[in-house]
Scaffold this active site. Structure first.
Site, PDB file in Angstrom:
ATOM      1  N   LEU A 260       0.815  -1.208   0.000  1.00  0.00           N
ATOM      2  CA  LEU A 260       0.000   0.000   0.000  1.00  0.00           C
ATOM      3  C   LEU A 260       0.854   1.265   0.000  1.00  0.00           C
ATOM      4  O   LEU A 260       0.371   2.340  -0.335  1.00  0.00           O
ATOM      5  CB  LEU A 260      -0.922   0.019   1.229  1.00  0.00           C
ATOM      6  CG  LEU A 260      -2.209  -0.788   1.147  1.00  0.00           C
ATOM      7  CD1 LEU A 260      -2.999  -0.621   2.426  1.00  0.00           C
ATOM      8  CD2 LEU A 260      -3.044  -0.366  -0.044  1.00  0.00           C
TER       9      LEU A 260
ATOM     10  N   LYS B 127       3.515   1.825   2.778  1.00  0.00           N
ATOM     11  CA  LYS B 127       3.945   2.232   4.123  1.00  0.00           C
ATOM     12  C   LYS B 127       5.312   2.895   4.078  1.00  0.00           C
ATOM     13  O   LYS B 127       5.581   3.849   4.813  1.00  0.00           O
ATOM     14  CB  LYS B 127       4.004   1.024   5.064  1.00  0.00           C
ATOM     15  CG  LYS B 127       2.672   0.406   5.414  1.00  0.00           C
ATOM     16  CD  LYS B 127       2.785  -0.559   6.579  1.00  0.00           C
ATOM     17  CE  LYS B 127       3.806  -1.663   6.359  1.00  0.00           C
ATOM     18  NZ  LYS B 127       3.474  -2.558   5.239  1.00  0.00           N
TER      19      LYS B 127
ATOM     20  N   THR C 161     -15.799   0.932   3.068  1.00  0.00           N
ATOM     21  CA  THR C 161     -15.054   1.185   4.299  1.00  0.00           C
ATOM     22  C   THR C 161     -14.879  -0.064   5.164  1.00  0.00           C
ATOM     23  O   THR C 161     -14.102  -0.052   6.106  1.00  0.00           O
ATOM     24  CB  THR C 161     -15.746   2.270   5.145  1.00  0.00           C
ATOM     25  OG1 THR C 161     -17.020   1.778   5.586  1.00  0.00           O
ATOM     26  CG2 THR C 161     -15.941   3.540   4.341  1.00  0.00           C
TER      27      THR C 161
ATOM     28  N   THR D  81     -11.349  -1.512   5.902  1.00  0.00           N
ATOM     29  CA  THR D  81     -10.615  -0.666   6.839  1.00  0.00           C
ATOM     30  C   THR D  81     -11.104  -0.881   8.265  1.00  0.00           C
ATOM     31  O   THR D  81     -10.311  -0.967   9.207  1.00  0.00           O
ATOM     32  CB  THR D  81     -10.755   0.813   6.430  1.00  0.00           C
ATOM     33  OG1 THR D  81     -10.017   1.037   5.235  1.00  0.00           O
ATOM     34  CG2 THR D  81     -10.249   1.734   7.522  1.00  0.00           C
TER      35      THR D  81
ATOM     36  N   CYS E 276      28.413  -2.118 -11.557  1.00  0.00           N
ATOM     37  CA  CYS E 276      28.793  -3.374 -10.912  1.00  0.00           C
ATOM     38  C   CYS E 276      28.954  -4.478 -11.964  1.00  0.00           C
ATOM     39  O   CYS E 276      29.916  -4.480 -12.720  1.00  0.00           O
ATOM     40  CB  CYS E 276      27.771  -3.737  -9.836  1.00  0.00           C
ATOM     41  SG  CYS E 276      28.342  -5.003  -8.685  1.00  0.00           S
TER      42      CYS E 276
ATOM     43  N   GLU F   2      33.041 -16.418 -12.097  1.00  0.00           N
ATOM     44  CA  GLU F   2      31.725 -16.630 -11.501  1.00  0.00           C
ATOM     45  C   GLU F   2      30.957 -17.697 -12.270  1.00  0.00           C
ATOM     46  O   GLU F   2      30.100 -18.385 -11.711  1.00  0.00           O
ATOM     47  CB  GLU F   2      30.928 -15.323 -11.479  1.00  0.00           C
ATOM     48  CG  GLU F   2      29.576 -15.427 -10.811  1.00  0.00           C
ATOM     49  CD  GLU F   2      28.816 -14.109 -10.747  1.00  0.00           C
ATOM     50  OE1 GLU F   2      27.695 -14.102 -10.210  1.00  0.00           O
ATOM     51  OE2 GLU F   2      29.339 -13.081 -11.233  1.00  0.00           O
TER      52      GLU F   2
ATOM     53  N   HIS G 294      27.738   1.104  -6.612  1.00  0.00           N
ATOM     54  CA  HIS G 294      26.323   1.371  -6.923  1.00  0.00           C
ATOM     55  C   HIS G 294      25.992   2.837  -6.639  1.00  0.00           C
ATOM     56  O   HIS G 294      25.467   3.160  -5.560  1.00  0.00           O
ATOM     57  CB  HIS G 294      25.427   0.453  -6.100  1.00  0.00           C
ATOM     58  CG  HIS G 294      25.449  -0.974  -6.536  1.00  0.00           C
ATOM     59  ND1 HIS G 294      24.580  -1.490  -7.464  1.00  0.00           N
ATOM     60  CD2 HIS G 294      26.281  -1.989  -6.186  1.00  0.00           C
ATOM     61  CE1 HIS G 294      24.848  -2.763  -7.662  1.00  0.00           C
ATOM     62  NE2 HIS G 294      25.882  -3.094  -6.903  1.00  0.00           N
TER      63      HIS G 294
ATOM     64  N   GLU H 144      23.606   4.605  -7.653  1.00  0.00           N
ATOM     65  CA  GLU H 144      22.167   4.869  -7.528  1.00  0.00           C
ATOM     66  C   GLU H 144      21.716   4.926  -6.068  1.00  0.00           C
ATOM     67  O   GLU H 144      20.705   5.557  -5.752  1.00  0.00           O
ATOM     68  CB  GLU H 144      21.352   3.816  -8.285  1.00  0.00           C
ATOM     69  CG  GLU H 144      21.354   2.415  -7.701  1.00  0.00           C
ATOM     70  CD  GLU H 144      22.489   1.533  -8.186  1.00  0.00           C
ATOM     71  OE1 GLU H 144      22.354   0.295  -8.096  1.00  0.00           O
ATOM     72  OE2 GLU H 144      23.514   2.077  -8.638  1.00  0.00           O
TER      73      GLU H 144
END
Length: 541
Positions: A15, A17, A187, A190, A379, A403, A513, A515
């Site tokens: 939602l 938060k 409602t 809720t 990266c 890797e 990184h 960002e």
């Protein structure tokens, strides 16, 4: 004395938060308060570091090397307050701590139980590592009713009693679904969510209602009546066109006013000039550029949340809209798929793990190099660009990464030793996956005369890392002869941090990184420069 705001959620997940917490933090800052934001995550993982990005979204890394929930990225972007290890805790961390104490005998033979031992450990986290902040905003992950979240709800219930009303406030974020066929908001979900919260002993003093349609006064009074609230404490949270419009929207609905009223604070109205300026640039750009992001987790865009926002910030700095084409790197391993990059003004290859899609990222880097399209490798994206240059320019057709196996020329290899402060960190192939990477902020020295030195404007920089493999410094000389400059190195000169192509409009790869440190009111210089190069590219097409 710090005041605590606990933000819970109900009805459904996702939602917002995290955005609600971040926006409230920004509003309190704008009123002159010092804030800190924290996230309590109910999952059993110790941290999100080993979770799939397509399940949990990106892993946000702090300066002190914590792998945390992506909501900490929202907190930093909205408040500018750097997150710390002490700002994100999980059930896994709490239980690990409690069990370790039991093994040491710290509980003096007591039967270890959820109450009080687990809840006490949660309260220690909430109350710990606080400086001179005026407000600590604590977001509780998940939704009310989740079995994993019950110890956290019990802990904050206890804190509400211990701190008292003058130092604790409960805010509940919920959903008012709009039933189109009936033409009305409902409602009841809720009401049930608040009832569920009250059943564990928590009565929310402020209710934030996510909704697609405005709440009329009748519905507001009905919600307030059934949820035992004043009508003014029912805050409407309509969808907005930009997340950076959320602080203004919440202020106009009275969220920060209700918080101040609860704590009896008579303070000035918030100065939201900065946020208004950001939103104006987002809504009224002078142009548009298209960036092709070639990644492997594009099925869930939250996997690259900070990246997407940093590109937006680069657009804000250049007063242009940034349109992102999310492209699965695996498609570039097919013949003819490279046509997907024909119309982009810049190519970005982000971080990632594993062999899947790696050859597609290498092809994307090769396309950018050959077609003179601005390229930004982050990266893993830097590593793939170096492998492409080694194969195509430096005469190492067998170049690859350890890797993925044992290549003839391991241009990229496992990072086994590095320095962090006064301590030497060591890892090997048998090390655990969780928390064993090179994590957090490290310094980098920029090369004189390099493009990145012009971009940053200072010779020593600090950026956040999250990686287990590194470009092999032993290939530096051969790669530099081919035209790939190692323009940023660790202070000891052993670890390549930045590479760039001198004879290219804009081709930069970074091991860190960037960002993670970009903010709407303070865009990261690399993203600002990258989008500027994309703007120039758009004028040539």
């Amino acid at each position: 004395m710090a005041r605590f705001i606990f933000i819970t959620g109900g009805v459904v997940s996702s939602l917002g938060k995290g955005l609600c917490s971040a926006a409230l933090g920004a509003l309190l800052q704008a009123r002159g308060f010092k804030v800190r934001l924290r996230k309590l995550d109910p999952y059993l993982n110790v941290d999100p570091g080993t979770m799939s990005p397509t399940q949990h979204g990106e892993v946000y890394v702090t300066d002190d090397g914590a792998e945390t929930d992506l909501d900490l990225g929202h907190y930093e972007r909205f408040t500018g307050v750097p997150g710390r290890k002490s700002d994100n805790v999980t059930t896994g961390q709490i239980y690990s701590k409690v069990i370790a104490r039991e093994r040491r005998g710290d509980y003096l033979g007591a039967t270890v139980q959820v109450i009080p031992h687990v809840t006490d450990a949660i309260k220690e986290f909430v109350l710990g590592d606080i400086d001179d902040e005026d407000f600590i905003v604590c977001e509780i992950g998940g939704t009310v009713g989740d079995i994993e979240g019950l110890p956290f709800l019990e802990a904050i219930r206890q804190l509400g009693n211990e701190l008292g009303r003058e130092r604790a406030l409960f805010i509940h974020l919920t959903l008012l679904p709009y039933i189109k066929t009936a033409g009305e908001l409902k409602t009841k979900p809720t009401q049930h969510s608040v009832k569920e919260l009250q059943s564990v002993g928590i009565r929310p003093e402020v209710l934030v209602c996510r909704t697609e349609q405005p709440i009329d006064e009748g519905e507001r009074r009905k919600i307030a009546l059934f949820c035992n609230l004043r009508p003014e404490a029912v805050i409407q949270a309509l969808d907005v066109d930009s997340i950076y419009a959320v602080p203004r929207a919440y202020h106009e609905e009275g969220l920060d006013t209700e918080v101040c009223r609860h704590f009896g604070l008579d303070v000035k109205e918030p100065d939201l000039t900065v946020w208004d300026g950001v939103v104006e640039r987002v809504r009224q750009p002078d142009g548009e550029v298209t960036i092709g992001v070639v990644g492997k987790y594009t099925s869930l865009i939250d996997s690259y949340k900070s990246l997407a926002e940093a590109l937006t910030h680069g657009g804000i700095a250049n007063n242009v809209k940034v349109k992102i084409n999310w492209l699965d790197s695996e498609i570039f391993e097919e013949d003819g798929a490279i046509q997907h990059l024909e119309d982009v003004h810049g190519i970005l290859v982000p971080g990632g793990f594993g062999e899947r899609g790696s050859e597609g990222k290498i092809k994307a880097a090769g396309f950018a190099r050959e077609r003179q399209v601005p390229y930004f490798g982050i990266c893993f994206g830097m590593q793939m660009a170096v492998i492409e240059a080694a194969r195509s320019l430096a005469g190492f057709p067998g170049a690859g990464s350890s890797e993925f196996g044992t290549p003839k020329d391991p241009i990229v290899g496992l990072l086994t030793e590095w320095t962090r402060g006064n301590r030497v960190e060591r890892r090997d192939n048998d090390s655990e996956l969780g928390g064993t990477m090179r994590l957090g902020a490290y310094s980098c020295i920029l090369r004189d005369g390099s493009r990145v030195l012009d971009i940053y404007g200072e010779r020593e920089i600090t950026e956040r890392h999250r990686h287990r493999y590194e470009v092999n410094i032993n290939y530096r000389e051969a790669l530099e002869r081919s035209g790939l400059t190692f323009s940023g190195l660790s202070p000891d000169g052993e670890l390549p941090e930045i590479v760039e192509l001198a004879d290219h409009p804009w081709f930069i790869g970074v091991q860190f990184h960037p960002e993670l440190k970009s903010k709407p009111f303070d865009p990261h210089p690399l993203f600002t420069a990258f989008i500027k190069a994309a703007v120039e590219q758009s004028r040539l097409m």
